[in-house]
Structure formats: C-alpha cells, structure tokens
Design a protein around this motif. Structure first.
Motif, PDB file in Angstrom:
ATOM      1  N   ASN A 338      56.305  34.545  50.068  1.00  0.00           N
ATOM      2  CA  ASN A 338      54.873  34.747  49.857  1.00  0.00           C
ATOM      3  C   ASN A 338      54.467  34.503  48.403  1.00  0.00           C
ATOM      4  O   ASN A 338      53.627  35.224  47.845  1.00  0.00           O
ATOM      5  CB  ASN A 338      54.469  36.159  50.294  1.00  0.00           C
ATOM      6  CG  ASN A 338      52.959  36.318  50.500  1.00  0.00           C
ATOM      7  OD1 ASN A 338      52.252  35.346  50.749  1.00  0.00           O
ATOM      8  ND2 ASN A 338      52.470  37.548  50.383  1.00  0.00           N
ATOM      9  N   ILE A 339      55.050  33.482  47.768  1.00  0.00           N
ATOM     10  CA  ILE A 339      54.746  33.220  46.357  1.00  0.00           C
ATOM     11  C   ILE A 339      54.217  31.816  46.109  1.00  0.00           C
ATOM     12  O   ILE A 339      53.831  31.484  44.984  1.00  0.00           O
ATOM     13  CB  ILE A 339      55.985  33.452  45.464  1.00  0.00           C
ATOM     14  CG1 ILE A 339      57.111  32.488  45.845  1.00  0.00           C
ATOM     15  CG2 ILE A 339      56.454  34.898  45.532  1.00  0.00           C
ATOM     16  CD1 ILE A 339      58.311  32.537  44.899  1.00  0.00           C
ATOM     17  N   ALA A 340      54.187  30.963  47.130  1.00  0.00           N
ATOM     18  CA  ALA A 340      53.753  29.576  46.933  1.00  0.00           C
ATOM     19  C   ALA A 340      52.271  29.513  46.591  1.00  0.00           C
ATOM     20  O   ALA A 340      51.463  30.296  47.096  1.00  0.00           O
ATOM     21  CB  ALA A 340      54.045  28.751  48.182  1.00  0.00           C
ATOM     22  N   VAL A 378      43.265  36.279  39.878  1.00  0.00           N
ATOM     23  CA  VAL A 378      44.254  36.122  40.940  1.00  0.00           C
ATOM     24  C   VAL A 378      44.967  34.795  40.730  1.00  0.00           C
ATOM     25  O   VAL A 378      44.394  33.725  40.956  1.00  0.00           O
ATOM     26  CB  VAL A 378      43.590  36.149  42.335  1.00  0.00           C
ATOM     27  CG1 VAL A 378      44.644  35.975  43.428  1.00  0.00           C
ATOM     28  CG2 VAL A 378      42.830  37.456  42.537  1.00  0.00           C
ATOM     29  N   ARG A 379      46.215  34.869  40.281  1.00  0.00           N
ATOM     30  CA  ARG A 379      47.002  33.663  40.038  1.00  0.00           C
ATOM     31  C   ARG A 379      48.426  33.870  40.532  1.00  0.00           C
ATOM     32  O   ARG A 379      48.999  34.945  40.373  1.00  0.00           O
ATOM     33  CB  ARG A 379      47.014  33.299  38.549  1.00  0.00           C
ATOM     34  CG  ARG A 379      45.690  32.716  38.066  1.00  0.00           C
ATOM     35  CD  ARG A 379      45.743  32.247  36.654  1.00  0.00           C
ATOM     36  NE  ARG A 379      44.471  31.649  36.265  1.00  0.00           N
ATOM     37  CZ  ARG A 379      44.130  31.352  35.017  1.00  0.00           C
ATOM     38  NH1 ARG A 379      44.982  31.601  34.031  1.00  0.00           N
ATOM     39  NH2 ARG A 379      42.962  30.805  34.759  1.00  0.00           N
ATOM     40  N   THR A 380      48.967  32.806  41.111  1.00  0.00           N
ATOM     41  CA  THR A 380      50.344  32.854  41.575  1.00  0.00           C
ATOM     42  C   THR A 380      51.296  32.671  40.395  1.00  0.00           C
ATOM     43  O   THR A 380      50.883  32.350  39.279  1.00  0.00           O
ATOM     44  CB  THR A 380      50.586  31.773  42.640  1.00  0.00           C
ATOM     45  OG1 THR A 380      50.059  30.515  42.157  1.00  0.00           O
ATOM     46  CG2 THR A 380      49.887  32.129  43.942  1.00  0.00           C
ATOM     47  N   CYS A 387      50.417  37.300  41.520  1.00  0.00           N
ATOM     48  CA  CYS A 387      49.838  37.462  42.851  1.00  0.00           C
ATOM     49  C   CYS A 387      50.598  36.642  43.894  1.00  0.00           C
ATOM     50  O   CYS A 387      51.286  35.673  43.562  1.00  0.00           O
ATOM     51  CB  CYS A 387      48.367  37.059  42.837  1.00  0.00           C
ATOM     52  SG  CYS A 387      47.362  38.149  41.801  1.00  0.00           S
ATOM     53  N   THR A 388      50.435  37.050  45.129  1.00  0.00           N
ATOM     54  CA  THR A 388      51.110  36.382  46.232  1.00  0.00           C
ATOM     55  C   THR A 388      50.221  35.288  46.820  1.00  0.00           C
ATOM     56  O   THR A 388      49.034  35.168  46.483  1.00  0.00           O
ATOM     57  CB  THR A 388      51.441  37.384  47.341  1.00  0.00           C
ATOM     58  OG1 THR A 388      50.201  37.879  47.900  1.00  0.00           O
ATOM     59  CG2 THR A 388      52.258  38.538  46.799  1.00  0.00           C
ATOM     60  N   ASP A 391      47.418  37.020  48.506  1.00  0.00           N
ATOM     61  CA  ASP A 391      46.395  37.483  47.562  1.00  0.00           C
ATOM     62  C   ASP A 391      45.432  36.353  47.224  1.00  0.00           C
ATOM     63  O   ASP A 391      44.207  36.548  47.164  1.00  0.00           O
ATOM     64  CB  ASP A 391      47.043  37.992  46.268  1.00  0.00           C
ATOM     65  CG  ASP A 391      47.869  39.243  46.471  1.00  0.00           C
ATOM     66  OD1 ASP A 391      47.568  40.009  47.410  1.00  0.00           O
ATOM     67  OD2 ASP A 391      48.824  39.453  45.693  1.00  0.00           O
ATOM     68  N   PHE A 392      45.989  35.173  46.990  1.00  0.00           N
ATOM     69  CA  PHE A 392      45.158  34.038  46.599  1.00  0.00           C
ATOM     70  C   PHE A 392      44.233  33.633  47.746  1.00  0.00           C
ATOM     71  O   PHE A 392      43.046  33.369  47.539  1.00  0.00           O
ATOM     72  CB  PHE A 392      46.040  32.857  46.179  1.00  0.00           C
ATOM     73  CG  PHE A 392      45.272  31.740  45.525  1.00  0.00           C
ATOM     74  CD1 PHE A 392      45.112  31.697  44.155  1.00  0.00           C
ATOM     75  CD2 PHE A 392      44.693  30.728  46.284  1.00  0.00           C
ATOM     76  CE1 PHE A 392      44.401  30.672  43.546  1.00  0.00           C
ATOM     77  CE2 PHE A 392      43.982  29.703  45.692  1.00  0.00           C
ATOM     78  CZ  PHE A 392      43.835  29.676  44.317  1.00  0.00           C
ATOM     79  N   VAL A 393      44.773  33.583  48.953  1.00  0.00           N
ATOM     80  CA  VAL A 393      43.956  33.206  50.106  1.00  0.00           C
ATOM     81  C   VAL A 393      42.822  34.204  50.301  1.00  0.00           C
ATOM     82  O   VAL A 393      41.676  33.827  50.559  1.00  0.00           O
ATOM     83  CB  VAL A 393      44.819  33.092  51.374  1.00  0.00           C
ATOM     84  CG1 VAL A 393      43.943  32.886  52.617  1.00  0.00           C
ATOM     85  CG2 VAL A 393      45.808  31.940  51.234  1.00  0.00           C
ATOM     86  N   ARG A 394      43.114  35.493  50.167  1.00  0.00           N
ATOM     87  CA  ARG A 394      42.067  36.509  50.316  1.00  0.00           C
ATOM     88  C   ARG A 394      41.001  36.360  49.243  1.00  0.00           C
ATOM     89  O   ARG A 394      39.808  36.553  49.501  1.00  0.00           O
ATOM     90  CB  ARG A 394      42.688  37.905  50.287  1.00  0.00           C
ATOM     91  CG  ARG A 394      43.401  38.274  51.587  1.00  0.00           C
ATOM     92  CD  ARG A 394      43.833  39.731  51.581  1.00  0.00           C
ATOM     93  NE  ARG A 394      44.962  39.954  50.687  1.00  0.00           N
ATOM     94  CZ  ARG A 394      46.233  39.801  51.033  1.00  0.00           C
ATOM     95  NH1 ARG A 394      46.538  39.405  52.263  1.00  0.00           N
ATOM     96  NH2 ARG A 394      47.213  40.036  50.170  1.00  0.00           N
ATOM     97  N   ALA A 395      41.418  35.998  48.032  1.00  0.00           N
ATOM     98  CA  ALA A 395      40.439  35.784  46.960  1.00  0.00           C
ATOM     99  C   ALA A 395      39.554  34.579  47.265  1.00  0.00           C
ATOM    100  O   ALA A 395      38.349  34.602  46.990  1.00  0.00           O
ATOM    101  CB  ALA A 395      41.166  35.592  45.624  1.00  0.00           C
TER     102      ALA A 395
END
Length: 406
Positions: A338-340, A378-380, A387-388, A391-395
């Motif tokens: 879950n880090i890509a 929010v950054r991977t 962030c995961t 997290d990014f998709v939700r943002a």
C-alpha cells in the motif's frame, strides 16, 4: 435528484429544503463550470492491470471513477446529518461513462497464454482504447524472444509512444517548470526480437531501422508539435557510430522536417542528450527517437520531475490508443504494501478520458490529483511523504469537484 426522491427522504415541501440550497456550493471552492449531461452510451475500455503494483494502481483508477457522490461528500467533510437533511450533489466520479473489460495477463505468474493474448487483442480491437500496467518480461529465455508487451504493440501497430514530462505544481525538484514531450518509435529498432547465437559464445542482436517507420514517427512528432503549438522538434540518434541504421533515421527526420518550415528542427547524439537533459532540460521541446533511446530517455526525464510514479504516457497506432504510465516499472517490491504512488496512473486515466472526448471528467480527475500534490499534505514515500496509496486516493476523492443538481 427528482422531487419524489426528496420526499422519499422525508421532505414533503414543493422545493428542496433550505439547507440543501444553502449548501449547494461546490466543494471545489467556487468553480462555475457545470457538468455535461450524462452520455447516452458507455465507453468500453480494455483494462490490463499487469504485474507488480499494476493491479493496485488500477484499483485506484476504478475507485476514483466509480466513487459514490455521498462518499465524496463525507471525504470533503460534510456530516451525515447534513446529508440526511438533503444535500444533493452529482455522483461525481460515478458519472464517468466508462466500463472496463479487465484481463489479467502475466508472464511471470503463469497467467499468459496464446488464448489469453488473443482475448486481450480482440478486446482492444473492439474497444479501440485500453489502459494497462506493466506486463513484466522475464529475463530467462524460454523459447520466445518477443515479450507479451512487444507482441501487443506489434499486433496493434502501436508505433508512437508519447510521454509528456511536466513538473507538478507544489512539488519542487532540481529543475522546476519543466514541459517537454518524448516521442518514441516502438515497433522496431533494438526491440525487434531478432537474436541468434551464430557460433558458441557469439550472439548477434539485430537492430532494424526502416525508412517507412522512421518517416512515420517523424511525421507524427511534427504533427504533434503543430497541433499542440510547440516550436521545436529534436531528433535523437547515434548516427556517428551506427552510420547506416541511425543514419537512415536521421535522414528521414530531416526530410520530414522540410515539410514543416514553421517548426525548428535540430538533432542531437543520444549520449549528449542525456547530459543536456540533466544540465539544462529547458532547451528541449519535442524529442523524437528510435525505440531503445526512447525507453532510456523516458525514465531519465521522469526522474527530473519526481520519478516513475508521477509521469503519464500513451501509445498510438492509426486505429488504437493504449494508455500506460510514462516510465514503465512493475515496482514488485511494493506489492501488497500500500505504498505505490497512483499519480501517474490517475493522470494517465485522465488523459484517456480526454481521448474519449470526456473533457469535463478528464479535467475533474487531473485537477483533483494536481491539487493534492500542490497542497503537499498527502504524499507517498517516493515524494518524501509517509502516506499510503489509499491515503492518496482518498485525498483525490475529497478534491473531486462536486456539482449540485438543483
């Protein structure tokens, strides 16, 4: 929402409740653009997730495309009580009229066969548009030199790969405000799959360059520059060493350049091009090159703006369009963690929507992604954050533009 639907939720007035009108402001900070009417038909698109994190990235695309409008409201900070009061916004991403035909193909997971390849090709030919991840090619020789990726490109004649390398506002790199395009011929060159061992310990690998395909990719590059209002095309080569092969490519580009007098034409040797991209990439506008050079430059240029996780790409034939990330990496070590970074794939999906003439939806997705990057919250990990993928998709979902239907 219809009046009867309002009443179903417990409101019997002739007009929607006042709180609904008061909160009819959109969540994208006052934008005035209105969504188009729903398309009468749905576009079918072939989806090939590929290997590594490809399936996770495609899940991100599907989540953004199909998220329910109320989920968007929750993500944007609206409470359930406000929703029950009757706030109504369009089902933002759910209104994207795209249906995916999904095929899982992998050479490294024993999920590849001639039958599966034909199924994918049939779907791509019927739909004419596809989105795909990286199908990883094993290094071991197992009787077939051409990988599934290469066979797909040849059978669909996807001769032109286009990678638009653009700096993301809000994410600072050594070179900011970059804007250049890499156009790569990808049906011949070093990737022609013509290798043989002439005698024990001696392998010959043939590089194929033809006038027809060299002129075709050169014309594509100049047509692209003309359509996009760009002023210069640079041909990348190694004609000082490969005098006949790259010499033919260079000659073909020069001949085509004469047909476009309003566009400046230059050429540069591949090794110097790599150095110049690192030192002063602003001197380039549109670059056109044979297969292997394009593969290398795509990845080098992606590194200038943040890496493989942020650059979209696409490939074209006369009939088909296949959308994939600009720098193709399976990122196998990140599978299941879950880090890509889904930025590149989401921007690729947005470009696909633009190709389908779904301009509103394309802008909606791309602007949401860029807004998340610009906000910097929010950054991977590849962009220096913690962030995961989720997290990014939700943002991104929280930044999708919402429109009232009243």
């Amino acid at each position: 929402m219809t009046l009867s639907a309002w009443r179903t939720q417990g409101w019997s007035g002739a007009r929607p409740p006042p709180c609904a009108r008061a909160l009819g402001l959109t969540a994208n900070h006052g934008a005035s653009e209105s969504p188009p009417a729903r398309a009468d038909s749905t576009f079918k698109v072939t989806m090939v997730p590929g290997d590594g994190v490809g399936p996770e990235l495609m899940t991100a695309v599907k989540e953004v495309f199909k998220v329910d409008g109320r989920d968007v409201l929750y993500a944007a900070g609206f409470t359930r009580s406000v929703l029950l009061c009757g706030v109504v916004c369009i089902r933002v991403a759910g209104d994207v009229p795209v249906e995916f035909e999904e095929f899982h193909v992998s050479e490294v997971q024993n999920m590849a066969s001639e039958e599966k390849l034909e199924q994918v090709l049939t779907s791509m030919k019927n739909n004419r548009v596809a989105i795909k991840g990286k199908i990883h090619a094993p290094m071991e020789y197992k009787g077939e030199l051409a990988s599934y990726e290469m066979r797909l490109r040849r059978k669909l004649d996807l001769f032109a790969n286009v990678v638009h390398v653009n700096s993301l506002p809000g994410y600072s790199t050594h070179h900011n405000n970059l804007d250049l395009v890499i156009i790569r011929e990808q049906t011949e060159g070093e990737y022609s799959s013509l290798e043989h061992e002439s005698v024990s310990g001696v392998v010959e690998c043939l590089k194929i360059i033809t006038r027809e395909k060299s002129r075709r990719i050169a014309k594509f590059a100049f047509d692209y520059a003309t359509k996009k209002g760009r002023g210069k095309v640079t041909a990348v080569h190694k004609a000082n060493i490969m005098k006949l092969g790259d010499g033919l490519f260079l000659q073909s580009c020069a001949e085509v350049a004469e047909l476009y007098p309003k566009i400046k034409y230059e050429n540069i040797i591949i090794d110097n091009c790599c150095m110049q991209l690192v030192q002063n990439p602003y001197q380039f506008d549109v670059l056109v090159m044979p297969n292997l050079y394009g593969n290398i430059i795509d990845n080098l240029a992606a590194g200038l703006v943040g890496g493989a996780g942020v650059v979209p790409g696409e490939s074209y034939s006369a009939e088909y369009a296949v959308f994939e990330t600009g720098a193709r990496h399976p990122f196998a070590q990140a599978v299941g963690r879950n880090i890509a970074n889904p930025t590149a794939m989401l921007l690729t999906a947005a470009n696909m929507l633009r190709h389908l003439n779904l301009e509103y939806h394309s802008n909606m997705v791309s602007e949401a992604v860029k807004r998340v990057i610009k906000q910097g919250k929010v950054r991977t990990r590849d962009l220096g954050g913690y962030c995961t993928t989720g997290d990014f998709v939700r943002a991104v979902v929280a930044n999708l533009r919402l429109r009232p239907v009243i």
